[in-house]
Design a protein around this motif. Structure first.
Motif, mmCIF file in Angstrom:
data_model
loop_
_atom_site.group_PDB
_atom_site.id
_atom_site.type_symbol
_atom_site.label_atom_id
_atom_site.label_comp_id
_atom_site.label_asym_id
_atom_site.label_seq_id
_atom_site.Cartn_x
_atom_site.Cartn_y
_atom_site.Cartn_z
ATOM 1 N N GLU A 170 -7.420 -3.570 0.264
ATOM 2 C CA GLU A 170 -8.029 -4.012 1.519
ATOM 3 C C GLU A 170 -9.057 -5.125 1.311
ATOM 4 O O GLU A 170 -9.480 -5.755 2.287
ATOM 5 N N GLU A 218 -5.579 1.894 -2.283
ATOM 6 C CA GLU A 218 -5.511 1.432 -0.889
ATOM 7 C C GLU A 218 -6.777 0.684 -0.485
ATOM 8 O O GLU A 218 -6.719 -0.297 0.277
ATOM 9 N N LYS A 219 -7.934 1.153 -1.004
ATOM 10 C CA LYS A 219 -9.181 0.439 -0.711
ATOM 11 C C LYS A 219 -9.256 -0.873 -1.496
ATOM 12 O O LYS A 219 -9.818 -1.862 -1.021
ATOM 13 N N PRO A 256 0.808 -1.230 0.000
ATOM 14 C CA PRO A 256 0.000 0.000 0.000
ATOM 15 C C PRO A 256 0.835 1.270 0.000
ATOM 16 O O PRO A 256 0.355 2.332 -0.410
#
Length: 225
Positions: free
Chosen positions: A162, A158-159, A93
């Motif tokens: 996840e 970044e999402k 990330p």
């Protein structure tokens, strides 16, 4: 002794009978009545004809000019840029990776008046989570024209990282995603007929990581007036 005054009987009333049914007078009266009757018929006929013309004009306008048709939305092209970092397996990330989805959306307006819409939104979903968003500026699709819209969605990497299923999808080489667009606007016909419309489009597709391309694009559209 005075002579008795002779009483005379009252004179009988005589009535003068005027024959109004003479030929000349009767003919003139009939002609006058006939003329008045003919004018009434013509007047009624003209009024009926005018009402019929107005009724036909209203029906024609209601079924053509003032008939609000559904605007439509369509996904023309879609491309994805920056999939190379996923192919390399770089899932850190902290690394600055850019992933961008670029699409061309068209709004077709079949009406005789413009379709003005507010600022619209496009969202990119991966495994039910929003991983990218874009705003479409307010615009105006002119009467009987098709407006082309270029939409650029910056994916929030970044999402994306996840999402738990990302690793398994990277193994298969495909990321199933969905892009959802909503456009709300109004058709205004000569300020007489106003109709609101909401255009919704939900497109599902797969990111082919190896080919860095879009596959299995399928779109569902919904129009609410």
């Amino acid at each position: 002794m005075a002579a008795k005054e002779q009483v005379r009987p009252l004179a009988s009333h005589r009535y003068l009978h005027v024959d109004v049914e003479n030929d000349d007078f009767s003919l003139e009266v009939k002609k006058t009545r006939h003329r008045h009757h003919g004018k009434c018929i013509k007047c009624c006929g003209c009024c009926t004809a005018v009402l019929l013309v107005v009724a036909v004009a209203i029906i024609v306008l209601a079924t053509t000019v003032f008939h609000v048709k559904d605007p439509t939305i369509k996904m023309n092209t879609i491309t994805i840029e920056g999939l190379s970092f996923l192919r390399a397996g770089n899932l850190n990330p902290s690394v600055n990776n850019n992933l961008t989805l670029v699409s061309e959306v068209s709004v077709k307006n079949p009406n005789a008046a413009s379709f003005k819409f507010d600022e619209a939104a496009t969202s990119l979903f991966y495994d039910g989570k929003v991983v990218g968003e874009a705003k479409i500026p307010a615009g105006n699709a002119r009467a009987r024209r098709t407006l082309q819209l270029n939409v650029t969605v910056d994916v929030m990497v970044e999402k994306l990282l996840e999402v738990p299923r990302l690793k398994s999808d990277l193994v298969t080489g495909e990321l199933p995603v969905a892009i959802y667009t909503t456009i709300h606007g109004k058709v205004n016909l000569l300020r007489i007929v106003k109709k609101s419309a909401t255009l919704k489009m939900n497109c599902t597709m797969s990111f082919n990581i190896l080919r860095q391309d879009i596959e299995n694009l399928h779109c569902l559209r919904d129009i609410s007036l």
